[in-house]
Design a protein around this motif. Structure first.
Motif, short mmCIF file in Angstrom:
data_model
loop_
_atom_site.label_atom_id
_atom_site.label_comp_id
_atom_site.label_asym_id
_atom_site.label_seq_id
_atom_site.Cartn_x
_atom_site.Cartn_y
_atom_site.Cartn_z
N LEU A 167 0.88 -1.06 -0.02
CA LEU A 167 -0.21 0.07 0.05
C LEU A 167 0.87 1.20 -0.07
N ASN A 168 1.97 1.19 0.87
CA ASN A 168 2.69 2.23 0.87
C ASN A 168 3.58 2.56 -0.43
N SER A 169 3.78 1.29 -1.07
CA SER A 169 4.55 1.45 -2.52
C SER A 169 3.65 2.06 -3.52
N VAL A 170 2.46 1.80 -3.37
CA VAL A 170 1.63 2.42 -4.40
C VAL A 170 1.33 3.87 -4.00
N ASP A 171 1.23 4.04 -2.64
CA ASP A 171 1.13 5.63 -2.64
C ASP A 171 2.29 6.45 -2.69
N ALA A 172 3.45 5.93 -2.76
CA ALA A 172 4.49 6.61 -3.18
C ALA A 172 4.55 6.68 -4.54
N GLU A 173 4.21 5.67 -5.35
CA GLU A 173 4.65 5.83 -6.61
C GLU A 173 3.42 6.75 -7.00
N GLU A 174 2.28 6.85 -6.69
CA GLU A 174 1.11 7.72 -7.04
C GLU A 174 1.71 9.29 -6.87
N SER A 175 2.21 9.42 -5.40
CA SER A 175 2.69 10.81 -5.14
C SER A 175 3.87 11.06 -5.92
N GLN A 176 4.68 10.31 -6.55
CA GLN A 176 5.76 10.61 -7.53
C GLN A 176 5.11 10.89 -8.77
N ASN A 177 3.84 10.16 -9.33
CA ASN A 177 3.31 10.66 -10.63
C ASN A 177 2.94 12.02 -10.41
N ASN A 178 2.24 12.52 -9.36
CA ASN A 178 1.54 13.60 -9.20
C ASN A 178 2.60 14.89 -8.78
N PHE A 179 3.87 14.95 -8.64
CA PHE A 179 4.69 15.65 -8.04
C PHE A 179 4.41 17.01 -9.02
N PHE A 180 4.69 16.85 -10.25
CA PHE A 180 4.47 18.12 -11.07
C PHE A 180 3.19 18.81 -10.94
N GLU A 181 2.12 17.99 -10.91
CA GLU A 181 0.63 18.53 -10.93
C GLU A 181 0.73 19.18 -9.69
N ARG A 182 1.33 19.08 -8.74
CA ARG A 182 1.34 19.65 -7.28
C ARG A 182 2.11 20.98 -7.13
N LEU A 183 2.99 20.99 -8.35
CA LEU A 183 3.90 22.33 -8.22
C LEU A 183 3.12 23.54 -8.71
N PRO A 184 3.50 24.57 -8.05
CA PRO A 184 2.91 25.95 -9.04
C PRO A 184 3.25 25.95 -10.41
N LEU A 185 2.27 26.47 -11.18
CA LEU A 185 2.53 26.41 -12.59
C LEU A 185 4.03 27.41 -12.99
N GLU A 186 4.27 28.18 -12.24
CA GLU A 186 5.31 29.30 -12.49
C GLU A 186 6.58 28.31 -12.24
N VAL A 187 6.48 27.48 -11.31
CA VAL A 187 7.51 26.47 -11.06
C VAL A 187 7.96 25.49 -12.03
N THR A 188 6.91 24.93 -12.62
CA THR A 188 6.98 23.78 -13.53
C THR A 188 7.65 24.57 -14.86
N LEU A 189 7.08 25.74 -15.28
CA LEU A 189 7.47 26.48 -16.38
C LEU A 189 8.95 26.79 -16.24
N HIS A 190 9.24 27.20 -15.07
CA HIS A 190 10.64 27.78 -14.91
C HIS A 190 11.76 26.33 -15.19
N ILE A 191 11.18 25.17 -14.65
CA ILE A 191 11.96 23.95 -15.02
C ILE A 191 11.92 23.58 -16.06
N PHE A 192 10.77 23.55 -16.98
CA PHE A 192 10.61 23.38 -18.43
C PHE A 192 11.66 24.52 -19.24
N SER A 193 11.92 25.71 -18.72
CA SER A 193 12.59 26.69 -19.40
C SER A 193 14.10 26.43 -19.54
N TRP A 194 14.69 25.45 -18.86
CA TRP A 194 16.00 25.01 -18.95
C TRP A 194 16.17 23.91 -19.93
N LEU A 195 14.92 23.43 -20.56
CA LEU A 195 15.14 22.38 -21.56
C LEU A 195 15.49 23.09 -23.11
#
Length: 163
Positions: A18-46
Motif C-alpha cells: 500500500l505504501n509503495s502504491v502511495d509513493a508511486e502515485e505521489s511521484q506521478n502527481n509531483f509536477f501536478e502539485r507544483l505551482p505553474l510558475e515553478v513547472t514552467l521555470h523547470i521546463f525553461s531549462w530544456l
C-alpha cells in the motif's frame, strides 16, 4: 500464536504494498502539485528537442508546454540569428512564438548549413543530400548565393596571395 504472527506478517506486506502504491502515485502527481510558475521555470531549462519530448509525456505537460509562449521565445530568438527575416515576418503576421519556431526550425538548420559552406563543393544537384533539404524562398536563396560568392571571392584572394 503462530497464527497471529502469520497474520501480522501478511498485514505488513499489505502495508508495504500500500505504501509503495502511495509513493508511486505521489511521484506521478509531483509536477501536478507544483505551482505553474515553478513547472514552467523547470521546463525553461530544456532545449527544443527535450521540450518537445516532455510535451509528449502527459496531457498536463503537453497543455502547459504548448500554451506557454515564454518557453518557446528564447529558442525562437536563437533561430533568428539565421532566419531573421522569416522570424520577423511570422511574428508580424501574428504567429505565436511556438508556431514561429515550428515553422522555421528545420529551415534554419538547412539554411545554416548552406550559409556556412557545407555544400560549397557540390558540383551537381545529384550530389545534394535530398533527405535534409528544405524548400526555401527566393530571398533565402539570394542570401545563400551572396554567401557563396563572398566565399568564392575570399578563396580567390587567398590563392592570389599565395602566388
Amino acid at each position: 500464536m503462530k497464527h497471529n504472527s502469520k497474520k501480522n506478517s501478511n498485514s505488513r506486506v499489505s502495508d508495504t504494498e500500500l505504501n509503495s502504491v502511495d509513493a508511486e502515485e505521489s511521484q506521478n502527481n509531483f509536477f501536478e502539485r507544483l505551482p505553474l510558475e515553478v513547472t514552467l521555470h523547470i521546463f525553461s531549462w530544456l532545449d527544443v528537442q527535450s521540450l518537445c519530448r516532455a510535451s509528449m509525456t502527459c496531457r498536463s505537460w503537453n497543455f502547459n508546454i504548448r500554451l506557454s509562449d515564454s518557453l518557446w521565445k528564447p529558442h525562437c530568438w536563437a533561430l533568428r540569428a539565421v532566419c531573421k527575416r522569416e522570424i520577423d515576418d511570422d511574428l508580424k503576421s501574428g504567429y505565436s512564438w511556438r508556431d514561429t519556431l515550428l515553422r522555421n526550425y528545420q529551415k534554419s538548420k538547412v539554411k545554416l548549413e548552406w550559409l556556412s559552406g557545407r555544400y560549397s563543393n557540390i558540383c551537381s544537384p545529384i550530389n545534394l543530400p535530398e533527405k535534409i533539404m528544405y524548400p526555401m524562398d527566393a530571398e533565402t536563396w539570394g542570401e545563400i548565393l551572396e554567401a557563396e560568392l563572398k566565399r568564392c571571392k575570399n578563396h580567390k584572394a587567398t590563392i592570389a596571395l599565395r602566388i
